[in-house]
Design an enzyme around this catalytic site. Sequence first.
Site, PDB file in Angstrom:
ATOM      1  N   ARG A  46       0.866  -1.135  -0.082  1.00  0.00           N
ATOM      2  CA  ARG A  46      -0.089   0.027   0.073  1.00  0.00           C
ATOM      3  C   ARG A  46       0.836   1.258   0.149  1.00  0.00           C
ATOM      4  NH1 ARG A  46      -4.516  -0.061   4.321  1.00  0.00           N
ATOM      5  NH2 ARG A  46      -2.571  -0.805   5.357  1.00  0.00           N
ATOM      6  N   LYS A 143      -1.199 -19.227   4.639  1.00  0.00           N
ATOM      7  CA  LYS A 143      -1.831 -19.456   5.815  1.00  0.00           C
ATOM      8  C   LYS A 143      -1.939 -18.349   6.543  1.00  0.00           C
ATOM      9  CE  LYS A 143      -0.103 -21.555   9.511  1.00  0.00           C
ATOM     10  NZ  LYS A 143       0.947 -20.875  10.366  1.00  0.00           N
ATOM     11  N   ASP A 172       1.582 -24.683   2.392  1.00  0.00           N
ATOM     12  CA  ASP A 172       1.986 -25.085   3.896  1.00  0.00           C
ATOM     13  C   ASP A 172       3.331 -25.493   3.922  1.00  0.00           C
ATOM     14  OD1 ASP A 172       2.528 -26.691   6.189  1.00  0.00           O
ATOM     15  OD2 ASP A 172       0.409 -27.050   6.552  1.00  0.00           O
ATOM     16  N   HIS A 173       4.211 -24.619   4.368  1.00  0.00           N
ATOM     17  CA  HIS A 173       5.525 -24.545   3.940  1.00  0.00           C
ATOM     18  C   HIS A 173       6.298 -26.040   4.816  1.00  0.00           C
ATOM     19  CE1 HIS A 173       6.217 -22.836   8.229  1.00  0.00           C
ATOM     20  NE2 HIS A 173       7.419 -23.444   8.112  1.00  0.00           N
ATOM     21  N   LYS A 177       9.391 -28.767   3.387  1.00  0.00           N
ATOM     22  CA  LYS A 177      10.678 -29.320   4.054  1.00  0.00           C
ATOM     23  C   LYS A 177      11.208 -30.508   3.462  1.00  0.00           C
ATOM     24  CE  LYS A 177       9.550 -27.152   8.243  1.00  0.00           C
ATOM     25  NZ  LYS A 177      10.621 -26.137   8.889  1.00  0.00           N
ATOM     26  N   GLU A 211       8.508 -25.753  19.968  1.00  0.00           N
ATOM     27  CA  GLU A 211       9.535 -24.517  19.525  1.00  0.00           C
ATOM     28  C   GLU A 211       9.888 -24.124  20.992  1.00  0.00           C
ATOM     29  OE1 GLU A 211       7.995 -22.100  15.840  1.00  0.00           O
ATOM     30  OE2 GLU A 211       6.142 -22.663  16.944  1.00  0.00           O
ATOM     31  N   ASP A 230      -2.763 -22.246  14.415  1.00  0.00           N
ATOM     32  CA  ASP A 230      -1.715 -21.718  13.728  1.00  0.00           C
ATOM     33  C   ASP A 230      -0.660 -23.030  13.335  1.00  0.00           C
ATOM     34  OD1 ASP A 230       0.390 -19.698  13.079  1.00  0.00           O
ATOM     35  OD2 ASP A 230       1.586 -20.660  14.985  1.00  0.00           O
ATOM     36  N   HIS A 235       0.159 -27.702   9.794  1.00  0.00           N
ATOM     37  CA  HIS A 235       1.460 -28.482   9.599  1.00  0.00           C
ATOM     38  C   HIS A 235       1.127 -29.670  10.407  1.00  0.00           C
ATOM     39  CE1 HIS A 235       2.612 -24.442   8.496  1.00  0.00           C
ATOM     40  NE2 HIS A 235       2.950 -23.994   9.661  1.00  0.00           N
ATOM     41  N   LYS A 326       4.903 -23.547  21.923  1.00  0.00           N
ATOM     42  CA  LYS A 326       5.865 -22.372  21.893  1.00  0.00           C
ATOM     43  C   LYS A 326       6.592 -22.483  23.216  1.00  0.00           C
ATOM     44  CE  LYS A 326       4.360 -19.669  18.274  1.00  0.00           C
ATOM     45  NZ  LYS A 326       5.072 -20.028  17.010  1.00  0.00           N
TER      46      LYS A 326
HETATM   47  C1  BG6 Z   1       4.444 -21.034  11.081  1.00  0.00           C
HETATM   48  C2  BG6 Z   1       3.585 -20.607  12.253  1.00  0.00           C
HETATM   49  O1  BG6 Z   1       3.503 -21.361  10.164  1.00  0.00           O
HETATM   50  O2  BG6 Z   1       5.407 -22.150  11.303  1.00  0.00           O
HETATM   51  C3  BG6 Z   1       4.420 -20.215  13.439  1.00  0.00           C
HETATM   52  O3  BG6 Z   1       2.763 -19.577  11.846  1.00  0.00           O
HETATM   53  C4  BG6 Z   1       5.598 -21.050  13.701  1.00  0.00           C
HETATM   54  O4  BG6 Z   1       4.020 -19.758  14.479  1.00  0.00           O
HETATM   55  C5  BG6 Z   1       6.340 -21.591  12.024  1.00  0.00           C
HETATM   56  O5  BG6 Z   1       6.687 -20.618  14.494  1.00  0.00           O
HETATM   57  C6  BG6 Z   1       7.504 -22.736  12.541  1.00  0.00           C
HETATM   58  O6  BG6 Z   1       7.832 -23.020  11.417  1.00  0.00           O
HETATM   59  P1  BG6 Z   1       9.174 -23.592  11.179  1.00  0.00           P
HETATM   60  O7  BG6 Z   1       9.416 -24.010   9.955  1.00  0.00           O
HETATM   61  O8  BG6 Z   1      10.347 -22.827  12.147  1.00  0.00           O
HETATM   62  O9  BG6 Z   1       9.292 -25.104  12.061  1.00  0.00           O
END
Ligand code: BG6
Length: 478
Positions: A46, A143, A172-173, A177, A211, A230, A235, A326
Site C-alpha cells: 500500500r 496460511k 503449507d511450508h 521441508k 519450539e 496456527d 502443519h 511455543k
Molecule cells: C508458522 C507458524 O506457520 O510456522 C509459526 O505461524 C511457527 O507460529 C512456524 O513458528 C514454525 O515453522 P518452522 O519452519 O520454524 O518449524
Amino acid sequence: IPVDPFDLVIFGGTGDLARRKILPALYRRFVAGQFGADTRLTGAARGEMETGAYRALVRDALMEFAPEAAADTGTRDAFLDMLAYVALDARGEDGWEALAARMRSGPIRAFYFSVAPGLFGDLAHRLHRHGLTDETARIVVEKPFGHDLDSARDLNRTLARHFDEGRIYRIDHYLGKETVQNLMAIRFGNVLFEPLWNSQYVDHIQITVAESVGVGGRAGYYDHAGAMRDMVQNHLMQLLCLIAMEPPARFAPDAVRDEKLKVIRALDPVARDHAVRGQYEAGHDQPGYRAQVGNPDSRTESFVALKAHVSNWRWAGTPFYLRTGKRLRARTSEIAVVFKDAPHSIFGAEAGRHRNILTIRLQPNEGIELGVTIKEPGPGGMRLIDVPLDMTFAEALGPEEADFPDAYERLIMDVIRGNQTLFMRGDEVEAAWAWTDPIIAGWETEGAAPLAYATGSSGPEDALMLMHRDGRRWREIR
Ligand code: BG6
C-alpha cells in the site's frame, strides 16, 4: 533444472514473510541458476515507495536472512535489478495500471498473496478486472487459510470465482521441508517399512513440533489464532496425513491429495479429555504469554496436545498423539513410530523388553533413527539393550548434500513449474477445519483458561497424563 521465464508479483512485498522467507528464497534460487536475469519480480504494497528504496529494503532483508549475499555483490546486484516496486490499493483502483504495465505477455505470471486473508478476494477480483490474469496465471496463498470452516469455505468460493483449483497454490511450508518429503520416500521407496505400517505392528505414533521461541512480534495475529489454528490445523495435520495415508498410485498432485483427504475424513472427533491446551508462563527472563501479547485475560493457547484416531482398516486401534507448543524446552520436530512389543520374549523377563522405534527428525539434525534391540555386550548373560541405527543426513550424505534448501525455495519453484503436489487443495483445508473446529468450540463453550506451563518445560502436566493414562510416554523434547 532451470524453470521457464516468469513474472512474479508479491502482494505484501514489504511484509515480514516477504523479507524473511520469500525474497531470500528467490535470491537463493537465482544464485543456484534456476532462473535468470530475464525474470521480473515486483513487490506491491500500500505505501508509496520508489523502486530504489524498495531495492534497498530487499538488500537489507537479504543481508539479514540470506547473509551469504553480503559476499557476492555482483549476483546480489543482478538480483536487485530484477525488482521493482508498485504502490497499490487492494481495495481501490490506485496502482493497478502501473502493475499492468509491468507485466509482460509470454512469461508465466505468478501472484503471491502474502497478505491477510481478508484481502484475498479483493486481489483476485482486481487482478481479473485489470486483465492481469492470462492462461499462465497462478496465485499463491499463505496460511492462515481462514479462521474456521465457514471462513475457509468463503475464501475457497471467492477465489474460485476467478481461478480454477489448478491455479491456486495454498502454501503449507511444512510440505516443502526436505525431511517431510523424505517421509514419502521412506514409506514408498523401501519395502522394509510398509508391511509393518499398520495397527497390527504399530503401537502408536507421536508427532511433536516443539519450539523454544515465544510468539515474538506476531502478538496480534497469534492471540486471535492460537496453536490449534496456527500449527495443528495445517502443519501437524499434514504430517499426520503423510504418515497415515495409503500409497498413492503415482506421486502426482491429485493422487497424493486424494489420499491425504481420506485420512482427514477418517479422523474421529476428539474426545474432550483427549485435547489439552496450555499457555506459557514467564521464565528464563522472558515475559509470560499474556504479558507478551498485552492481553492479561487472554485464553489463547500456545500449546496443544491431542490424542487422535484414524478410523480406517489400517489404523483402527493405533492412536496418534500430536503436540506442539511455543517456549518449550527445545526446538525439536519429530515423528516417532513406536512399534509393538515382540509377541513373546524367549529370553525371559530378566533380559528386558524393548520396542523398535522409528524416529524421523524434521529439525534440527534432520535424519532417521531406528531403535534396534541387541544383546548387551559382555559375558553377563543374555540381556537386551536398545541401540540406534542412526542416519543423520549430514553424516550420511555429507554436509553439502545435506544443506537442505529452505522449504520456500522448493515451493516457489514448484509454483512456476506448475506442480501442485506439495500444496493443499481446497477440500483438504476445509476437511482439516471441519476436524479442528469442534475441538476449539469445545474449549470455547467450556470457557476455562488454558493450563499454565513453565517456559522451558515440555508443556502442562495434563499433556503428560494424556499418554501416561494409556501406559505410554512422550519422547523427551531435547
Ligand atoms: C508458522 C507458524 O506457520 O510456522 C509459526 O505461524 C511457527 O507460529 C512456524 O513458528 C514454525 O515453522 P518452522 O519452519 O520454524 O518449524
